[in-house]
Design a protein around this motif. Structure first.
Motif, PDB file in Angstrom:
ATOM      1  N   ARG A   1      17.500  -6.247  20.476  1.00  0.00           N
ATOM      2  CA  ARG A   1      16.570  -6.986  21.351  1.00  0.00           C
ATOM      3  C   ARG A   1      16.603  -8.499  21.145  1.00  0.00           C
ATOM      4  N   THR A   2      16.836  -8.823  19.981  1.00  0.00           N
ATOM      5  CA  THR A   2      16.637 -10.398  19.916  1.00  0.00           C
ATOM      6  C   THR A   2      17.826 -11.140  20.419  1.00  0.00           C
ATOM      7  N   VAL A   3      19.192 -10.506  20.190  1.00  0.00           N
ATOM      8  CA  VAL A   3      20.323 -10.727  20.614  1.00  0.00           C
ATOM      9  C   VAL A   3      20.144 -10.749  22.432  1.00  0.00           C
ATOM     10  N   LEU A   4      19.622  -9.481  22.885  1.00  0.00           N
ATOM     11  CA  LEU A   4      19.689  -9.619  24.305  1.00  0.00           C
ATOM     12  C   LEU A   4      18.724 -10.403  25.042  1.00  0.00           C
ATOM     13  N   LEU A   5      17.328 -10.883  24.014  1.00  0.00           N
ATOM     14  CA  LEU A   5      16.715 -11.991  24.466  1.00  0.00           C
ATOM     15  C   LEU A   5      17.386 -13.293  24.606  1.00  0.00           C
ATOM     16  N   GLY A   6      18.037 -13.648  23.677  1.00  0.00           N
ATOM     17  CA  GLY A   6      18.752 -14.840  23.842  1.00  0.00           C
ATOM     18  C   GLY A   6      19.859 -14.834  24.724  1.00  0.00           C
ATOM     19  N   ILE A   7      20.313 -13.682  25.013  1.00  0.00           N
ATOM     20  CA  ILE A   7      21.408 -14.095  26.146  1.00  0.00           C
ATOM     21  C   ILE A   7      20.915 -14.094  27.549  1.00  0.00           C
ATOM     22  N   ALA A   8      19.765 -13.165  27.577  1.00  0.00           N
ATOM     23  CA  ALA A   8      18.955 -13.170  28.960  1.00  0.00           C
ATOM     24  C   ALA A   8      18.340 -14.644  29.010  1.00  0.00           C
ATOM     25  N   GLY A   9      17.930 -15.369  27.914  1.00  0.00           N
ATOM     26  CA  GLY A   9      17.211 -16.370  28.028  1.00  0.00           C
ATOM     27  C   GLY A   9      18.381 -17.543  28.226  1.00  0.00           C
ATOM     28  N   SER A  10      19.536 -17.499  27.895  1.00  0.00           N
ATOM     29  CA  SER A  10      20.471 -18.287  28.438  1.00  0.00           C
ATOM     30  C   SER A  10      20.605 -18.325  29.895  1.00  0.00           C
ATOM     31  N   ILE A  11      20.733 -17.075  30.396  1.00  0.00           N
ATOM     32  CA  ILE A  11      20.715 -16.991  32.036  1.00  0.00           C
ATOM     33  C   ILE A  11      19.820 -17.545  32.565  1.00  0.00           C
ATOM     34  N   VAL A  12      18.512 -17.230  32.031  1.00  0.00           N
ATOM     35  CA  VAL A  12      17.245 -17.755  32.672  1.00  0.00           C
ATOM     36  C   VAL A  12      17.336 -19.475  32.823  1.00  0.00           C
ATOM     37  N   GLY A  13      17.623 -19.827  31.461  1.00  0.00           N
ATOM     38  CA  GLY A  13      17.744 -21.345  31.472  1.00  0.00           C
ATOM     39  C   GLY A  13      18.516 -21.969  32.188  1.00  0.00           C
ATOM     40  N   GLY A  14      19.673 -21.401  32.311  1.00  0.00           N
ATOM     41  CA  GLY A  14      20.545 -21.945  33.197  1.00  0.00           C
ATOM     42  C   GLY A  14      20.359 -21.933  34.603  1.00  0.00           C
ATOM     43  N   TRP A  15      19.497 -21.029  35.195  1.00  0.00           N
ATOM     44  CA  TRP A  15      19.061 -20.666  36.418  1.00  0.00           C
ATOM     45  C   TRP A  15      17.869 -21.874  36.667  1.00  0.00           C
ATOM     46  N   LEU A  16      17.034 -21.925  35.672  1.00  0.00           N
ATOM     47  CA  LEU A  16      15.849 -23.096  35.836  1.00  0.00           C
ATOM     48  C   LEU A  16      16.582 -24.170  35.866  1.00  0.00           C
TER      49      LEU A  16
ATOM     50  N   LEU B   1       9.079 -19.707  17.859  1.00  0.00           N
ATOM     51  CA  LEU B   1       8.418 -20.440  18.570  1.00  0.00           C
ATOM     52  C   LEU B   1       7.073 -19.835  19.142  1.00  0.00           C
ATOM     53  N   VAL B   2       7.284 -18.598  19.417  1.00  0.00           N
ATOM     54  CA  VAL B   2       6.273 -17.711  20.207  1.00  0.00           C
ATOM     55  C   VAL B   2       5.344 -17.338  19.096  1.00  0.00           C
TER      56      VAL B   2
ATOM     57  N   VAL C   1      11.388 -15.750  28.659  1.00  0.00           N
ATOM     58  CA  VAL C   1      11.642 -14.269  28.573  1.00  0.00           C
ATOM     59  C   VAL C   1      10.838 -13.333  27.787  1.00  0.00           C
ATOM     60  N   LEU C   2      10.609 -14.105  26.349  1.00  0.00           N
ATOM     61  CA  LEU C   2      10.104 -13.181  25.387  1.00  0.00           C
ATOM     62  C   LEU C   2       8.415 -13.180  26.004  1.00  0.00           C
ATOM     63  N   VAL C   3       8.009 -14.133  26.516  1.00  0.00           N
ATOM     64  CA  VAL C   3       6.626 -14.236  27.080  1.00  0.00           C
ATOM     65  C   VAL C   3       6.324 -13.525  28.072  1.00  0.00           C
ATOM     66  N   VAL C   4       7.357 -13.106  28.920  1.00  0.00           N
ATOM     67  CA  VAL C   4       7.170 -12.195  29.829  1.00  0.00           C
ATOM     68  C   VAL C   4       7.073 -10.750  29.510  1.00  0.00           C
ATOM     69  N   TYR C   5       8.104 -10.539  28.628  1.00  0.00           N
ATOM     70  CA  TYR C   5       8.387  -9.217  27.886  1.00  0.00           C
ATOM     71  C   TYR C   5       6.941  -8.906  27.243  1.00  0.00           C
ATOM     72  N   ASN C   6       6.408  -9.807  26.601  1.00  0.00           N
ATOM     73  CA  ASN C   6       5.207  -9.400  25.729  1.00  0.00           C
ATOM     74  C   ASN C   6       4.010  -9.085  26.733  1.00  0.00           C
ATOM     75  N   ARG C   7       3.884  -9.804  28.040  1.00  0.00           N
ATOM     76  CA  ARG C   7       3.171  -9.453  28.841  1.00  0.00           C
ATOM     77  C   ARG C   7       3.300  -8.072  29.615  1.00  0.00           C
ATOM     78  N   ILE C   8       4.390  -7.767  30.034  1.00  0.00           N
ATOM     79  CA  ILE C   8       4.722  -6.481  30.606  1.00  0.00           C
ATOM     80  C   ILE C   8       4.415  -5.303  29.780  1.00  0.00           C
ATOM     81  N   THR C   9       5.024  -5.391  28.394  1.00  0.00           N
ATOM     82  CA  THR C   9       4.854  -4.492  27.351  1.00  0.00           C
ATOM     83  C   THR C   9       3.220  -4.350  26.769  1.00  0.00           C
ATOM     84  N   GLY C  10       2.598  -5.376  26.846  1.00  0.00           N
ATOM     85  CA  GLY C  10       1.157  -5.329  26.305  1.00  0.00           C
ATOM     86  C   GLY C  10       1.270  -5.912  24.767  1.00  0.00           C
ATOM     87  N   ARG C  11       2.272  -6.346  24.298  1.00  0.00           N
ATOM     88  CA  ARG C  11       2.388  -6.668  22.951  1.00  0.00           C
ATOM     89  C   ARG C  11       1.645  -8.045  22.596  1.00  0.00           C
TER      90      ARG C  11
END
Length: 91
Positions: free
Chosen positions: A33-48, A22-23, A74-84
């Motif tokens: 990192r894709t797996v970690l992205l999805g797991i972190a996304g699940s946590i962020v999504g649950g929080w939101l 999607l991004v 999480v992916l958009v934030v990661y890309n912003r932080i890392t400059g990708r």
């Protein structure tokens, strides 16, 4: 216990792959990192989801839609932080 971990890895992989699809742009983050992205996304999504519905409930996993939305964030934030994926950036 083992199958719970396997379930989280598969869930994280699918949510992470969908978020990467999607991004726009190319992601060179690899499978782990894709797996970690999805797991972190699940946590962020649950929080939101908790913030938008019944208030802060702490860090809880979300369903598929919440996980993908969280993984995109999480992916958009990661890309912003890392400059990708900067548009117009010189190589």
């Amino acid at each position: 216990m083992f199958w719970n971990i396997v379930g989280w890895v598969i869930f994280g992989l699918i949510a992470g792959l969908v978020a990467r699809a999607l991004v726009p742009g190319k992601d060179d983050i690899g499978l782990v990192r894709t797996v970690l992205l999805g797991i972190a996304g699940s946590i962020v999504g649950g929080w939101l989801f908790g913030l938008l519905t019944v208030g802060v409930r702490g860090f809880e996993p979300a369903g598929w839609v919440g996980s993908v939305v969280g993984a995109v964030i999480v992916l958009v934030v990661y890309n912003r932080i890392t400059g990708r994926k900067r548009r117009g950036a010189r190589s």
